[in-house]
Design an enzyme around this catalytic site. Structure first.
Site, PDB file in Angstrom:
ATOM      1  N   ALA A 244       0.830  -1.209   0.000  1.00 17.00           N
ATOM      2  CA  ALA A 244       0.000   0.000   0.000  1.00 17.00           C
ATOM      3  C   ALA A 244       0.864   1.258   0.000  1.00 17.00           C
ATOM      4  O   ALA A 244       0.394   2.344  -0.329  1.00 17.00           O
ATOM      5  CB  ALA A 244      -0.935   0.003   1.212  1.00 17.00           C
TER       6      ALA A 244
ATOM      7  N   SER B 294       0.066  -4.822  10.346  1.00 16.34           N
ATOM      8  CA  SER B 294      -0.828  -5.025  11.493  1.00 16.34           C
ATOM      9  C   SER B 294      -2.271  -5.237  11.047  1.00 16.34           C
ATOM     10  O   SER B 294      -3.122  -4.380  11.246  1.00 16.34           O
ATOM     11  CB  SER B 294      -0.718  -3.870  12.502  1.00 16.34           C
ATOM     12  OG  SER B 294      -0.610  -2.611  11.888  1.00 16.34           O
TER      13      SER B 294
END
EC number: 2.7.1.25
Lengths: 264, 626
Positions: free
Chosen positions: B458, B528
């Site tokens: 990303a 995460s």
């Protein structure tokens, strides 16, 4: 120790905490009975001195007797007096009811003084029994940026331990008189011989019970012309102290809105 | 000036009203004030009007619920104190909110009360708040408890059913060593047994509530106990040094020899100073005094003055009870300041000895104290602390824990010295004496942790690094913790199982916290994927944590695939790959969302840098003060 001794000891303790923990510190002096008692308690705490400035946030609309009183006692008591002005009413939130809008001038004047002197602590003489939102106050009441009172998120305060958050833009309002009632104030004035503006005493069947600006305070019917007579009157009266304050009665939440915005 | 002896009064007795939400506390207070003639003129009319406006019949609770939100939502947000008199005796009624999240407001109101009225809905019996409040009454040391069995009209005033309900409440209180002084069957709404005897309960022979309040003992004198005078401040006025403080117990008389604090210097009381008062040679518990000492030694704030023959306990490890007020859990190893009267000591939580389970009020071992929980813990200090163990009815041992921002986070009644721990579990992290605020002022910015989460590819690390150099150029002390760096060293022992990923997050958060506590800005770039792990990170970091969602379509990420990982996952060479065969929980309410599908890396990094700078930089006013 009787009840006045206990109230005095507690207020002295609070004033000494404020003086130790908050710098710079100043005390509001509105020239009314409560703030005179508060000033007197400061002199008790610091053995006759007032080791911080007193501030008069002046609306320009006080009674002439009050200005005379201020100048006389500032000199007599060797006070460091800071004067602040309030912006004209045209600059105040027009959605407030008229008397509240007029009172909100003081909030703006006070905010300007806090900024100007970069105050970390401001001592103010509000009491819990005066008005219901004041009953919810802390003794050390942190005010965030723009001086708002976050009534839903007040710090815990117990066992005489006061929160003193050191954060940017936070100042603390210190309230040494919260536990006092109107009649305690008068009994203490009598016991200690504290001088007052004589508007509190009856002339021609009228006296002021609470002193604000000329245009938003009205006198009550009374023949009490001495401190003792005022005490006797309070022991029987059923009317609330701020009955003569117009802004408390304009709408259900007028006073709360003022307080949340930083008003005393 | 005259002193009217007849007007002298005892100090007001504070009474706290507690109990489960909707069991009728506010109604009780309204009824009590009204029936005892304690309302100013006009107040009843106001309440009637406010009630009518909301389509209610007279709603007594509006008397106290003075805030707009309280009237609109029918809840008490904060505690109120109302003066109240019964004949000549003065009381202060403290109304405490019943809602769980308002625990700290309740303590604020209740902590100095002399007696409590515990309101229990007789039909519903004890509920969660009943247990919680009863627990607090024990912890803050209120011994005199009156139980008001309310709403007995709903039980048709039936003696047997009321008695049965009473037995259940009594059993609960016995578990907490609380022996109620009285049970009063009552209906606050109807006025039964509040200020007037109920016509519906001829069988009840005990006092009404007002009669019960009149029997509450007045605050007892602490003047006859050994002296404790904590130093509040030391002034130098007119070349005279004056020691100011409030006598917590005992008395001070001119000529007395006093021991000063832990260093134990002896001095004699040379004078008691005052202004506008008759000269005093003696002062007692409760008085705020100013004394001079001979020789002219200089005590510090926090030094405890006591007489040589009755010294307090001295210990560096102390067992304490705890009521925990922070919204995050408390863990072993956390450091605080313990405030004890005017003293402040640096302490660390050495162990959590037991935590109270509120369902059944039993104590259990646990590794953390939950938000608003009750526990017994051991505090370790770096120096000896002088204290008297907590005793109800005195001000002894009333410790309070404050965090580094001087916020009160817990009440800690001190039980007594703790045995020194043996073995390897004794952890004593030390705490810095440089405050966060000192650091922030020196640097011109606060520390903080900006937790950047997003799918692989990303752009988290790329954006973090670009923002890092922008922030650095602005003079901000900034660093980046990214997943690969961590896994190359600190977390080299971890794999990619769920448990290992959680541990990876925990370690990253712990490192970020340490850096942030030294005033640094930390950009954490870590996939995460699980919301629960990010919640854990938020808990570990505490204040100053922000979640930044680096948001890009999986297709975009996969097409970028800078490390060739998507290709490897598609080819089955990696399993458990986020986005392919492992889930990613999209952040629901990130503090900032950076869409990396649109806009250049430079633009996105600008946005992040501006957001971070806007969060951490101090304003001009604060910097000038430094």
């Amino acid at each position: 120790m009787d009840d006045l001794d206990q109230l005095e000891a507690q207020s002295v303790y609070i004033l000494r905490e404020a003086y130790r923990k908050l710098k710079p510190l100043a005390m509001l002096w509105s020239l009314g009975k409560d703030s005179n008692v508060m000033l007197w308690l400061a002199r008790k705490a610091f053995l006759g001195r007032v080791p911080f400035p007193v501030m008069h946030v002046d609306t320009g609309k006080k009674f002439p007797e009050m200005y005379r009183f201020r100048d006389e006692y500032a000199r007599k008591w060797e006070l460091e007096l800071l004067l602040g002005e309030c912006p004209p009413v045209e600059e105040i939130d027009p959605t407030l009811p008229p008397a509240a809008r007029s009172a909100a001038r003081k909030t703006a004047g006070l905010a300007a003084m806090i900024e100007k002197y970069k105050l970390e602590g401001v001592i103010a003489g509000i009491r819990r029994d005066e008005q219901a939102t004041r009953a919810k106050e802390r003794i050390f009441s942190p005010r965030g940026s723009s001086h708002k009172w976050d009534v839903r998120n007040q710090p815990p305060e117990f066992w005489d331990q006061y929160a003193t958050p050191h954060e940017e833009g936070v100042h603390i309002r210190v309230h040494p008189l919260l536990a006092w009632r109107e009649i305690d104030i008068w009994r203490y004035i009598e016991r200690e011989g504290i001088p007052l503006v004589d508007l509190y005493f009856a002339r021609n069947g009228k006296r002021y019970r609470s002193l604000g600006d000329q245009d938003i305070t009205s006198p009550i019917d009374s023949d009490a012309a001495t401190v003792a007579e005022v005490i006797a009157e309070l022991q029987t009266t059923r009317t609330s102290e701020r009955a003569g304050r117009a802004m408390d009665h304009e709408s259900e939440d007028a006073f709360e809105r003022l307080r949340v915005a930083g008003y005393l | 000036m005259s002193i009217d002896i007849a007007a002298r009064q005892d100090a007001a007795t504070p009474i706290v009203i507690v109990g489960h939400v909707d069991h009728g506390k506010s109604t009780l207070i309204g009824r009590l004030l009204h029936d005892t003639d304690n309302l100013p003129e006009g107040r009843v009319a106001q309440i009637v009007e406010s009630s009518k406006k909301r389509g209610l019949k007279i709603e007594w609770s509006f008397l106290l619920d003075s805030l707009q939100i309280e009237r609109d939502q029918g809840v008490t947000v904060d505690s109120t104190r109302i003066p109240f008199h019964l004949d000549a005796r003065q009381f202060v009624i403290v109304d405490a909110p019943g809602h769980r999240q308002f625990l700290r407001n309740m303590i604020t109101g209740a902590a100095d009360a002399e007696a409590a009225v515990l309101v229990v809905d007789a039909a519903e019996g004890a509920q969660e708040q009943t247990r919680r409040h009863a627990m607090l009454l024990r912890l803050i040391g209120i011994r005199h408890v009156i139980v008001l069995m309310n709403k007995v009209d709903l039980l048709d005033y039936d003696q047997a059913r009321i008695a049965e309900s009473e037995r259940a409440v009594a059993a609960l209180l016995r578990q907490l060593d609380i022996e109620p002084s009285l049970f009063v069957p009552a209906s606050a709404r109807e006025g039964d047994n509040i200020a007037a005897r109920s016509p519906h309960m001829g069988w009840y022979q005990g006092p009404t509530l007002t009669e019960a309040l009149a029997q509450v003992p007045a605050p007892s004198g602490r003047a006859d106990l050994p002296l404790r005078l904590p130093v509040q401040d030391v002034y130098r006025f007119d070349n005279k040094r004056v020691v100011a403080g409030r006598i917590e117990r005992g008395r001070v008389t001119v000529g007395d020899s006093l021991v000063i604090g832990t260093h134990g210097t002896l001095a004699r009381v040379a004078s008691i100073e005052s202004w506008h008062a008759a000269p005093q040679i003696s002062a007692v518990a409760g008085q705020s005094v100013a004394i001079t000492l001979e020789p002219d030694v200089i005590p510090d704030r926090g030094d405890l003055l006591h007489t040589p023959d009755a010294a307090p306990v001295r210990a560096a490890r102390i067992r304490t009870r705890l009521f925990w007020l922070r919204q995050e859990p408390l863990r072993v190893g956390e450091s605080f300041r313990l405030r004890l009267a005017t003293a402040e000591h640096q302490v660390t939580v050495a162990s959590i000895d037991s935590v109270v389970r509120l369902d059944d009020l039993t104590e259990h071992a646990a590794d953390h104290v939950p938000p608003e929980g009750f526990a017994e813990i051991t505090l370790a200090a770096s120096e000896s602390i002088l204290f008297d163990p907590f005793t109800p009815g005195t001000t002894d041992g009333r410790g309070v824990l404050v965090d580094r921002n001087q916020r009160i986070v817990g009440g800690a009644p001190l039980i007594g010295p703790a045995a020194i721990a043996t073995g390897t579990r004794a952890i004593h992290p030390t705490d810095s004496t440089v405050s966060l605020w000192d650091r922030a002022q020196a640097r011109g910015h606060h520390g903080g942790v900006f937790w950047m989460t997003g799918l692989p590819g990303a752009g988290k690390s790329t954006i973090a690094r670009a923002a890092e150099s922008r922030l650095f150029a602005q003079g901000i002390d900034v660093s980046v913790l990214d997943g690969d760096t961590l896994r190359a060293g600190l977390c080299a022992d971890l794999g990619f199982s769920e448990a290992d990923r959680t541990e990876n997050v925990r370690r990253a958060a712990a490192v970020a916290r340490i850096l942030a506590e030294t005033g640094q800005v930390v950009l954490v770039a870590l996939i995460s994927p699980r919301a629960a792990d990010r919640d854990l990170a938020r808990q570990v970091v505490g204040e100053g944590f922000q979640e930044i969602f680096v948001d890009a379509d999986q297709a975009v990420c996969e097409s970028r695939d800078p490390k060739g990982l998507y290709a490897a996952a598609r080819a089955g060479r990696i399993t458990g790959f986020t986005g392919i065969d492992a889930p990613y929980d999209v952040p629901e309410n990130p503090d900032l969302r950076l869409a990396t599908g649109q806009g250049s890396v430079a633009e996105t990094a600008d946005r992040l840098a501006a957001h971070v700078a806007g969060t951490v930089l101090l304003g001009d006013a604060a910097r000038r003060r430094s």
